[in-house]
Enzyme design. Sequence first.
Site, short mmCIF file in Angstrom:
data_model
loop_
_atom_site.label_atom_id
_atom_site.label_comp_id
_atom_site.label_asym_id
_atom_site.label_seq_id
_atom_site.Cartn_x
_atom_site.Cartn_y
_atom_site.Cartn_z
N GLY A 119 -4.49 -4.63 -4.46
CA GLY A 119 -5.56 -3.80 -4.98
C GLY A 119 -5.07 -2.40 -5.19
N HIS A 120 -5.46 -1.80 -6.28
CA HIS A 120 -5.22 -0.38 -6.41
C HIS A 120 -6.43 0.29 -7.04
CE1 HIS A 120 -2.80 -2.55 -9.47
NE2 HIS A 120 -3.63 -1.93 -10.25
N ASP A 136 0.81 -1.22 0.00
CA ASP A 136 0.00 0.00 0.00
C ASP A 136 0.85 1.27 0.00
OD1 ASP A 136 -2.27 -1.69 0.23
OD2 ASP A 136 -1.89 -1.83 2.38
N LYS A 181 2.20 2.02 -5.29
CA LYS A 181 3.01 1.59 -6.45
C LYS A 181 2.33 1.95 -7.79
CE LYS A 181 3.09 -2.45 -4.46
NZ LYS A 181 2.77 -2.15 -3.05
N GLN A 234 2.04 -6.06 -3.00
CA GLN A 234 2.43 -6.07 -1.58
C GLN A 234 3.75 -5.30 -1.37
OE1 GLN A 234 1.47 -9.54 -2.83
NE2 GLN A 234 -0.56 -8.75 -2.53
#
Length: 424
Positions: free
Chosen positions: A40-41, A13, A16, A223
């Site tokens: 997740g983004h 988080d 990236k 991650q």
Amino acid sequence: MPASIVVGTQWGDEGKGKVTDYLADQMRFVVRYQGGNNAGHTVVAEGHLLKLHLVPSGILYSHLTSVIADGVVVDPGVLLEEMDTLSGLGIDVSRLVVSGNAHLIMPYHLELEKVTERHLGKHALGTTKRGIGPAYADKAARIGLRLQDLFDPKIFREKLEVVLKEKNLLLTKVYNRLPLSADTIVEDYRAYGERLRPHVADTSRLLYEGLRAGENVLFEGAQGTLLDLDHGTYPFVTSSNPVAGFALASAGVGPMEVDRVIGVTKAYVTRVGSGPFPTEDPGPDGERLGEAGKEFGTTTGRKRRCGWFDAVLVRYAARLNGLSEIFLTKLDVLSGFPTIKVCTGYVADGETFEDVPPHQSLFHRAQPVYEELEGWDESLSEARSFGDLPPAARKYVERLQDLAGVRIGVVSVGPAREQSLPVG
Ligand code: IMP
């Protein structure tokens, strides 16, 4: 600049996706190299706020080919759902390719993770419950099913029946759950296979040919370094290797292709799930960081634990990944703190550590040694160059750079591309 790797230097988080966005114009391929839909983004596509878990964010750029490499674990239902959402918004997903060697997340992985996490009680890892750990475990045990198996119905059923026999015993006899039906799985997965077939390719070869033609490749880790299965805060880690070295092993690319390793570092630290976190601030300051930084998990919606910048972790990440530069994110979140704490080392059992302690028990007991830097009141979101930042914010960045021992190349002060400010 043939290949670059983007890697998180904390517990994930770090932002990236921002770096991918920043560099996308220069790239031809964006490659996701590990994890699965635990990541997740949030991206903005055609004016819509989208949460992507598996499809690389490169899909939003029409000149890019997005690749899911061999070392990723793929839940095909989730992948197709994301592809459908993107197509529905008019985004061309035909440029998505997936390695036939990628392992599949199967329904029993999800079922088993649910019951084993429950079984661990207060020792639970706090996983995202997306079947990641069980899928990687089966891969290592050599009983995994791969994407390419979907295209040989006889082999698929044969492999599935062998595995399912053991999984159903576990589910029914150990965990008192209902067994899963092979027929249903075969039917669902064959349908997934048919839809995914046009996207499955020899991705290692594709990248090799691209690199030979002088095209730029961006490897995107999910991650972060401290969640790495080998180098993270084991057992409170994910089941894959986010470290930069794994990008090559996963995608089947040689190390000489890479000339840039960009570490993404948040200006403070967050963590989701269980495990040690020396600079965690459970008080009002941590709460404020969480609110200002909107620190909620993209995948599970869980509130992230928040704390202060930890130079020990970033030095560790710099060493493990061979960082050539740092992309510092979310500096704007720190506006308004009179002083800002920065951890320069730890004390555990009376001993001082400037590097991650060699034993996990020491890490669990590590107390941060802080220095306090002057804060600033101004909002940073309007800054369009590093020179626009207030002097205290620039000093903060320069101090982090000294402590990390790696050049900070870009500082970001908000989600938009023009809020990424090159340093120097
Ligand atoms: P798993 O990856 O679902 O097995 O979860 C293992 C640990 O990694 C848990 O602490 C999760 O919260 C954490 N984790 C997995 N993916 C992410 C991510 O994308 N960001 C932050 N933490 C993650």
